[in-house]
Design an enzyme around this catalytic site. Structure first.
Site, PDB file in Angstrom:
ATOM      1  N   ASP A   1     -21.501 -37.716   7.856  1.00 47.55           N
ATOM      2  CA  ASP A   1     -20.581 -36.586   8.213  1.00 47.55           C
ATOM      3  C   ASP A   1     -19.050 -37.047   8.010  1.00 47.55           C
ATOM      4  OD1 ASP A   1     -19.872 -34.124   9.510  1.00 47.55           O
ATOM      5  OD2 ASP A   1     -19.585 -35.355  11.528  1.00 47.55           O
TER       6      ASP A   1
ATOM      7  N   ASP B   1     -22.056 -37.815  14.082  1.00 50.57           N
ATOM      8  CA  ASP B   1     -21.613 -37.775  15.492  1.00 50.57           C
ATOM      9  C   ASP B   1     -22.224 -36.528  16.431  1.00 50.57           C
ATOM     10  OD1 ASP B   1     -18.716 -36.503  16.022  1.00 50.57           O
ATOM     11  OD2 ASP B   1     -19.666 -36.355  14.035  1.00 50.57           O
TER      12      ASP B   1
ATOM     13  N   ASP C   1     -15.698 -35.519   9.629  1.00 51.33           N
ATOM     14  CA  ASP C   1     -14.752 -35.449  10.934  1.00 51.33           C
ATOM     15  C   ASP C   1     -15.756 -35.974  12.070  1.00 51.33           C
ATOM     16  OD1 ASP C   1     -12.754 -34.068   9.919  1.00 51.33           O
ATOM     17  OD2 ASP C   1     -13.937 -32.363   9.934  1.00 51.33           O
TER      18      ASP C   1
END
Length: 231
Positions: A13, A171, A15
């Site tokens: 991922d 995240d 960001d």
């Protein structure tokens, strides 16, 4: 005993996993607030919402605004964010070293994000990643985005590496849901953005990492074949 090795491919991922882009998002939100004579919000307030996308950040920036009115602000948010892109963001500590270790080991790496592809692609030259990142899938690249498995499946296909030989790092719970649906081993990144009620231990990731520096150890990276063999 066979020595631990990094996976053939690592997908990330963007960001909250590779890039701490919350400061760019904050600058965007505060420009929008200022244009409406509203005082600035703090990074502490916005940060937990960053991985949820523009709509979630607008809800945090304009909590009193009716949802339909906020929805109409999404294009403005994306336009201003493109102007702020990379001006304030930084890599999380340890990310640069982790990517270098992966590359030194011959691991292919790429990015699968829900950020619009044009915005994700714009950041690559700023980071020196335009030739290092082997594949980039954005939230609008395909007909589906995470938590659907299609972005991970297509990323693996484009780099020519089997899903069993890839690991996805993210995240947000949607990252782990996409990984599980694709049959790809996963790592939950605790250093990213999440809201107070979210518990990564409940997401079902194969590994939980507290810091990027932990991923310098190849033994931490899960292997689908090893996981299957352990059951």
């Amino acid at each position: 005993m066979t020595a631990a090795t990094f996976p053939r491919a690592a997908l990330f991922d963007l960001d909250g996993t590779l890039l701490d882009s919350a400061p760019d998002m904050l600058a965007t939100a505060n420009r929008m607030r200022a244009s409406r004579d509203i005082g600035p919000m703090t990074l502490e307030v916005l940060r937990p919402h960053v991985s949820k996308g523009a709509r979630a950040m607008l809800a945090a920036a304009f909590p009193e605004m009716e949802q339909g009115t906020r929805e109409a602000l999404v294009p403005e948010f994306l336009t201003i964010y493109q102007e702020e892109l990379g001006r304030h963001s930084v890599l999380f500590d340890g990310v640069a070293e982790m990517l270098e270790a992966l590359e030194s080991a011959g691991t292919t790496w790429g990015i699968v994000t829900n950020k619009p592809e044009y915005l994700a692609r714009d950041i690559l030259p700023q980071l020196g990643w335009e030739t290092r990142c082997a594949v980039l899938i954005g939230g609008d690249t395909l007909t589906e985005k995470k938590p659907h498995p299609l972005p991970l499946q297509v990323a693996a296909e484009r780099i020519g590496i089997a899903i069993a030989d890839c690991v996805y790092v993210g995240d947000d719970e949607r990252d782990i849901q996409a990984s599980r649906a694709a049959g790809m081993p996963s790592i939950a990144a605790l250093w990213g953005y999440r809201q107070a009620h979210e518990d990564p231990a409940e997401w079902g990731a194969d590994v939980i990492a507290e810091r990027p520096a932990e991923l310098l150890d190849p033994a931490l990276w899960p292997s689908l074949r090893h996981l299957v063999g352990a059951t």
